[in-house]
Design an enzyme around this catalytic site. Sequence first.
Site, PDB file in Angstrom:
ATOM      1  N   ARG A 133      58.970 -22.937 -18.391  1.00 59.09           N
ATOM      2  CA  ARG A 133      58.912 -22.558 -16.979  1.00 59.09           C
ATOM      3  C   ARG A 133      60.237 -21.961 -16.538  1.00 59.09           C
ATOM      4  O   ARG A 133      61.301 -22.515 -16.816  1.00 59.09           O
ATOM      5  CB  ARG A 133      58.589 -23.796 -16.119  1.00 59.09           C
ATOM      6  CG  ARG A 133      57.113 -24.049 -15.998  1.00 59.09           C
ATOM      7  CD  ARG A 133      56.825 -25.293 -15.211  1.00 59.09           C
ATOM      8  NE  ARG A 133      57.371 -25.289 -13.859  1.00 59.09           N
ATOM      9  CZ  ARG A 133      56.935 -26.085 -12.894  1.00 59.09           C
ATOM     10  NH1 ARG A 133      55.966 -26.945 -13.126  1.00 59.09           N
ATOM     11  NH2 ARG A 133      57.480 -26.035 -11.700  1.00 59.09           N
ATOM     12  N   ARG A 144      65.615 -26.812  -6.341  1.00 60.96           N
ATOM     13  CA  ARG A 144      64.275 -27.337  -6.003  1.00 60.96           C
ATOM     14  C   ARG A 144      64.376 -28.738  -5.416  1.00 60.96           C
ATOM     15  O   ARG A 144      63.624 -29.092  -4.501  1.00 60.96           O
ATOM     16  CB  ARG A 144      63.380 -27.330  -7.243  1.00 60.96           C
ATOM     17  CG  ARG A 144      62.891 -25.923  -7.577  1.00 60.96           C
ATOM     18  CD  ARG A 144      62.405 -25.807  -9.003  1.00 60.96           C
ATOM     19  NE  ARG A 144      61.275 -26.659  -9.276  1.00 60.96           N
ATOM     20  CZ  ARG A 144      60.996 -27.176 -10.471  1.00 60.96           C
ATOM     21  NH1 ARG A 144      61.800 -26.943 -11.505  1.00 60.96           N
ATOM     22  NH2 ARG A 144      59.936 -27.914 -10.645  1.00 60.96           N
TER      23      ARG A 144
HETATM   24  P1  AMP Z   1      55.223 -26.985  -8.711  1.00 61.24           P
HETATM   25  O1  AMP Z   1      54.548 -26.629  -9.998  1.00 61.24           O
HETATM   26  O2  AMP Z   1      54.344 -27.749  -7.783  1.00 61.24           O
HETATM   27  O3  AMP Z   1      56.553 -27.663  -8.928  1.00 61.24           O
HETATM   28  O4  AMP Z   1      55.538 -25.612  -7.957  1.00 61.24           O
HETATM   29  C1  AMP Z   1      56.404 -24.638  -8.540  1.00 61.24           C
HETATM   30  C2  AMP Z   1      56.908 -23.687  -7.468  1.00 61.24           C
HETATM   31  O5  AMP Z   1      55.785 -23.021  -6.851  1.00 61.24           O
HETATM   32  C3  AMP Z   1      57.656 -24.334  -6.322  1.00 61.24           C
HETATM   33  O6  AMP Z   1      59.028 -24.542  -6.618  1.00 61.24           O
HETATM   34  C4  AMP Z   1      57.455 -23.296  -5.217  1.00 61.24           C
HETATM   35  O7  AMP Z   1      58.298 -22.177  -5.415  1.00 61.24           O
HETATM   36  C5  AMP Z   1      56.031 -22.836  -5.450  1.00 61.24           C
HETATM   37  N1  AMP Z   1      55.072 -23.675  -4.703  1.00 61.24           N
HETATM   38  C6  AMP Z   1      54.141 -24.540  -5.221  1.00 61.24           C
HETATM   39  N2  AMP Z   1      53.448 -25.143  -4.259  1.00 61.24           N
HETATM   40  C7  AMP Z   1      53.941 -24.670  -3.082  1.00 61.24           C
HETATM   41  C8  AMP Z   1      53.660 -24.925  -1.706  1.00 61.24           C
HETATM   42  N3  AMP Z   1      52.717 -25.829  -1.338  1.00 61.24           N
HETATM   43  N4  AMP Z   1      54.372 -24.252  -0.766  1.00 61.24           N
HETATM   44  C9  AMP Z   1      55.305 -23.343  -1.115  1.00 61.24           C
HETATM   45  N5  AMP Z   1      55.644 -23.075  -2.378  1.00 61.24           N
HETATM   46  C10 AMP Z   1      54.969 -23.714  -3.365  1.00 61.24           C
END
Ligand code: AMP
Length: 189
Positions: A133, A144
């Site tokens: 990733r 993050r």
């Molecule tokens: P995750 O796999 O849930 O850690 O998401 C990876 C990235 O996708 C995050 O760091 C955000 O950049 C984007 N992302 C995922 N879900 C959201 C959300 N609900 N709102 C805004 N950005 C999101």
Amino acid sequence: MNLIIFGAPGSGKGTQSEQLIQRYGLHHISTGDLLRSHIANGTELGKVANVFISKGNLIPDELMLDILENELDLHPEVKGVIFDGFPRTIPQAEALNKILEKRGTKIHAVIGLEVPEAELTDRLIKRGAISGRSDDNAETIAKRLEVYHRQTAPLKEFYTSRGSYHAIKGSGSVDEIFASITQVVDRIE
Ligand code: AMP
């Protein structure tokens, strides 16, 4: 039954979701996975999303909500959803309440995986070595986590004040954590 699996990056939301889907027959909506599949397919949306994701920032609420509503419309038959990585801001949570109300349903429980900060960083660095990733590198991980504390952590209070937040100790074995979650969820059904 609709659940939100909530927690910081690296808290184990994806891992626990996999088991929850099987046990309760829920449909899994991971907004991170949806965005990554757009990026992998080279869609216009994926190109926009990648600008935010690769820097560790959230994508704008309006865009995220469009994607979410579209995903719900694609699966009208499901008997319940597990939201993973969504909502991540107060406006998203408020919009989700309205979206579900429109569909005659609601959030039944928010499962909050609580993991000490040092363990989160450690897990994300380890995952980065195998996940490929673009956002699992030291600099983006720090960003993050900062974004999580500033924009997402306030949702704990949002859902606590509505009586739907359930804190779960998110360190220990995957099975131990899952057992704590099922104790909460079994009382809801
Ligand atoms: P995750 O796999 O849930 O850690 O998401 C990876 C990235 O996708 C995050 O760091 C955000 O950049 C984007 N992302 C995922 N879900 C959201 C959300 N609900 N709102 C805004 N950005 C999101």
